[in-house]
Design a protein around this motif. Sequence first.
Motif, PDB file in Angstrom:
ATOM      1  N   ALA A  73      58.475  55.345  10.011  1.00  0.00           N
ATOM      2  CA  ALA A  73      59.379  54.641   9.324  1.00  0.00           C
ATOM      3  C   ALA A  73      59.918  55.360   7.990  1.00  0.00           C
ATOM      4  N   ARG A  74      61.053  54.781   7.560  1.00  0.00           N
ATOM      5  CA  ARG A  74      61.727  55.350   6.417  1.00  0.00           C
ATOM      6  C   ARG A  74      62.771  54.306   6.015  1.00  0.00           C
ATOM      7  N   HIS A 111      44.847  48.382   2.032  1.00  0.00           N
ATOM      8  CA  HIS A 111      45.018  49.714   1.442  1.00  0.00           C
ATOM      9  C   HIS A 111      46.678  50.064   1.901  1.00  0.00           C
ATOM     10  N   PHE A 112      47.050  51.040   1.033  1.00  0.00           N
ATOM     11  CA  PHE A 112      48.527  51.368   1.044  1.00  0.00           C
ATOM     12  C   PHE A 112      48.764  52.961   1.322  1.00  0.00           C
ATOM     13  N   TYR A 116      54.807  46.712   6.139  1.00  0.00           N
ATOM     14  CA  TYR A 116      54.920  47.608   5.242  1.00  0.00           C
ATOM     15  C   TYR A 116      55.221  46.887   3.678  1.00  0.00           C
ATOM     16  N   LEU A 117      54.885  47.666   2.675  1.00  0.00           N
ATOM     17  CA  LEU A 117      55.343  47.390   1.341  1.00  0.00           C
ATOM     18  C   LEU A 117      56.221  48.086   0.566  1.00  0.00           C
ATOM     19  N   LEU A 132      57.843  53.434  -0.199  1.00  0.00           N
ATOM     20  CA  LEU A 132      57.560  52.943   0.952  1.00  0.00           C
ATOM     21  C   LEU A 132      56.289  53.086   1.571  1.00  0.00           C
ATOM     22  N   PHE A 133      55.353  52.106   1.678  1.00  0.00           N
ATOM     23  CA  PHE A 133      53.965  52.255   2.300  1.00  0.00           C
ATOM     24  C   PHE A 133      53.760  51.304   3.400  1.00  0.00           C
ATOM     25  N   GLU A 134      52.810  51.967   4.222  1.00  0.00           N
ATOM     26  CA  GLU A 134      52.294  50.968   5.461  1.00  0.00           C
ATOM     27  C   GLU A 134      51.300  50.184   4.713  1.00  0.00           C
TER      28      GLU A 134
END
Length: 377
Positions: free
Chosen positions: A289-290, A228-229, A200-201, A213-215
């Motif tokens: 996710a969070r 990619h995000f 995650y980013l 929050l990005f995967e």
Amino acid sequence: MANKITSKFGHSWLVVGSLGQMTVVDFDGVKFFIDGGLARKNWLPSWILFKEPNFFYTANPVAQDTLHLKFRPGHFVSSANGSGGGVHLEFNADKTRMVEASLASNTIDIWDISAPDGSLRLMKSLPVPGNPADRRGRALPHQAVLDPTGRFFVIPNLIGDSLVVLDAKDDLYEITHVAFMPPHVGPRHVAFLTSEGTHYLVMVAEFTNEIFLFEAEYVVDGVADTIHFKEIQRQTTCPSPDLAAPGLKLAEVEVARNQRDVYVSNRMTGGDTDHIAHFAFSRSGDGTARLDYVSRASSGGRAPRSFCLSLDAEQNFLFVANEAGENGLVALKRDPETGVLDPNPVATLLQRDLRDSDRLDMGGPHFVREFQFIVGG
């Protein structure tokens, strides 16, 4: 001496970068001690990296040179000119290359640092693509961060509202993707975290004071390998309305070693001191996710531009570099079980001990990190 590190690389110190000087600070778990440093004109070490056995590299946003220093005794070794206004540095996986985000010139510099003497050789400079939809029509690379696989770098483009992906495979260092963010958020800094094999980013946006929050979705097909995000979540870094001053600006983000606790520094909150916000990462039973806001703690000063977690196994401390206010360097106690920061500082170091200027509204610490050095190297 709870956070003292002794290894084949020797002892650990804090390194603080301020306008005109770099200061080496010892910390025994209770008190700070200045152990030396280096002063230079036309120099602002806004980011500092350490490479074994005893080399420092510093970015310098107020000039065109990237400095190479040697520790113990700390002295200048050499410099090399790259693009103007370098603001952030990042090593590749084996520390033979270094990527520099050059804010003032809108470029990414790739340095060869593989020589035994640690000297700098500029390999290439890449212009950062701007966002055509932005009326300013330019880029402003603010950071370069190596991903968990050790192959890709992610460069936040502050004005261009994008994340630029740089592929280091085969030593080519090519831009393979530009991920555009929502307009005018201002991506400043990013940090990776990993949970159950998924990367995650976390991104902090300076213009809107938000944490994203990005995967991280990896595309590795041998043709256009990149990242990619996928946006998962977006929220403010200052949930309390009474602390959300009009001039609020966030700065730094760091993920703890436990891959759960995430910290963000909020500047210019309008109070006597600013603060560090604490978020916690989690995944639900279905894998969603969070990030959840947990708490905040005073930074002990104003404009906390930089902070870092300590090197000890449990990361029992968080060190803050305040650019303004009375205290330039602050140590906060961290609970390793909950990640919560104690708002009562363990130790402080005054601004006047860390910089050349008597003014408390400018020129203070821009950077702090803990490193291990070889004594007598």
